[in-house]
Design an enzyme around this catalytic site. Structure first.
Site, mmCIF file in Angstrom:
data_model
loop_
_atom_site.group_PDB
_atom_site.id
_atom_site.type_symbol
_atom_site.label_atom_id
_atom_site.label_comp_id
_atom_site.label_asym_id
_atom_site.label_seq_id
_atom_site.Cartn_x
_atom_site.Cartn_y
_atom_site.Cartn_z
ATOM 1 N N PHE A 6 0.800 -1.039 -0.035
ATOM 2 C CA PHE A 6 0.049 0.075 0.236
ATOM 3 C C PHE A 6 0.846 1.192 -0.053
ATOM 4 O O PHE A 6 1.862 1.326 0.788
ATOM 5 C CB PHE A 6 -0.977 0.016 1.412
ATOM 6 C CG PHE A 6 -1.923 -0.920 1.330
ATOM 7 C CD1 PHE A 6 -3.189 -0.737 0.819
ATOM 8 C CD2 PHE A 6 -1.770 -2.300 1.990
ATOM 9 C CE1 PHE A 6 -4.309 -1.534 0.925
ATOM 10 C CE2 PHE A 6 -2.846 -3.243 1.950
ATOM 11 C CZ PHE A 6 -3.997 -2.926 1.495
ATOM 12 N N ASP A 7 0.514 2.182 -0.639
ATOM 13 C CA ASP A 7 0.875 3.559 -0.531
ATOM 14 C C ASP A 7 0.240 4.092 0.815
ATOM 15 O O ASP A 7 -0.681 3.208 1.289
ATOM 16 C CB ASP A 7 0.322 4.600 -1.672
ATOM 17 C CG ASP A 7 0.373 5.923 -1.194
ATOM 18 O OD1 ASP A 7 1.529 6.414 -0.998
ATOM 19 O OD2 ASP A 7 -0.723 6.549 -1.409
ATOM 20 N N PHE A 8 0.572 5.171 1.219
ATOM 21 C CA PHE A 8 0.339 5.420 2.921
ATOM 22 C C PHE A 8 -0.788 6.801 2.699
ATOM 23 O O PHE A 8 -1.904 6.697 2.973
ATOM 24 C CB PHE A 8 1.409 5.570 3.813
ATOM 25 C CG PHE A 8 0.907 5.808 5.292
ATOM 26 C CD1 PHE A 8 0.688 4.740 5.615
ATOM 27 C CD2 PHE A 8 0.637 6.915 5.768
ATOM 28 C CE1 PHE A 8 -0.017 4.601 7.245
ATOM 29 C CE2 PHE A 8 0.177 7.122 7.182
ATOM 30 C CZ PHE A 8 -0.195 6.075 7.614
ATOM 31 N N THR A 11 -4.087 6.765 1.197
ATOM 32 C CA THR A 11 -4.564 5.442 0.880
ATOM 33 C C THR A 11 -4.869 4.764 2.049
ATOM 34 O O THR A 11 -6.020 4.053 2.166
ATOM 35 C CB THR A 11 -3.455 4.678 0.143
ATOM 36 O OG1 THR A 11 -3.102 5.586 -1.234
ATOM 37 C CG2 THR A 11 -3.819 3.429 -0.185
ATOM 38 N N ASP A 162 -3.188 6.126 -4.543
ATOM 39 C CA ASP A 162 -4.204 6.974 -4.886
ATOM 40 C C ASP A 162 -3.821 8.174 -5.723
ATOM 41 O O ASP A 162 -4.366 9.166 -5.637
ATOM 42 C CB ASP A 162 -4.898 7.749 -3.448
ATOM 43 C CG ASP A 162 -3.837 8.420 -2.874
ATOM 44 O OD1 ASP A 162 -2.656 8.244 -2.577
ATOM 45 O OD2 ASP A 162 -4.042 9.752 -2.570
#
Length: 213
Positions: A6-8, A11, A162
């Site tokens: 995951f991006d952070f 997101t 995102d």
């Protein structure tokens, strides 16, 4: 699917408001510039320290960086809400035996603050930050490092983000690339590159995982 990376910001957590606030404070105090949220988004790519070093005119960049982290930390609880849906998603993925990773442009220092504040510390098998790469997103270097450390192949992993940079990085790394717009603040409304899939709710994403695992 053996790993979800995951991006952070935007997101896994709605941290964009605290990022904007901390940057706006720094640029106002040191350069007397009042930056909009969109102007700050245009600087995204390097870590927070990189953004300040590259864009701040004032000579005392080290002091400005310390101010950024002070404001980021002090305002985190006020500006960032914990999201139960995201916690449930991460718990669901771990319970399925799928490995969890983060690949973010954030510096490790700010990510650590957020993970502790949001009680996500210790949930991830690998974390790659902006401090860990030579080439920031949209370059796939960080994703390639994450895959190596997780010990999974490209076709066994998914990257979820995102922003345009997230989507381009995921596609360049040849992993299944997912665009999400499930938090109140996200970086990109219309994606320049077409992701493999897009989700506007966490529950919709969880349902899709049921068919893949």
């Amino acid at each position: 699917m053996k790993a979800l990376i995951f991006d952070f910001d935007g997101t896994l957590a709605n941290t964009l408001p605290v990022c904007f606030y901390a940057f706006q404070t720094v640029f106002n105090r040191y350069d007397e510039r009042d930056l909009t949220d969109d102007e700050i988004k245009e600087m995204f790519g390097p870590s927070e320290t990189g953004i300040i070093r590259e864009n701040l005119s004032h000579a005392d960049k080290d002091q400005a960086i310390e101010l950024f982290y002070e404001k980021y930390s002090d305002s985190h609880r006020r500006l960032v809400d914990s999201n139960e849906e995201i916690i449930d998603l991460l718990t669901y993925v771990k319970d399925k035996g799928i490995k969890l990773g983060i690949f973010t442009g954030k510096a490790r220092r700010s990510l650590k603050i957020s993970l502790q504040e949001l009680e996500m510390d210790g949930m991830f098998d690998v974390i790659i930050t902006g401090d860990d790469v030579t080439n920031p997103k949209p370059h796939p270097e960080g994703l390639q490092k994450a895959l190596t450390q997780l010990g999974v192949a490209e076709n066994e992993a998914m990257f979820i983000g995102d922003s345009n940079a997230d989507i381009e990085a995921g596609l360049a790394a040849n992993v299944h690339t997912v665009a999400v717009q499930w938090l109140p603040d996200y970086q990109t409304a219309e994606f320049d590159s077409k992701p493999d899939s897009i989700y506007k709710s966490v529950n919709q994403f969880i349902e899709s995982l049921d068919h893949r695992t």
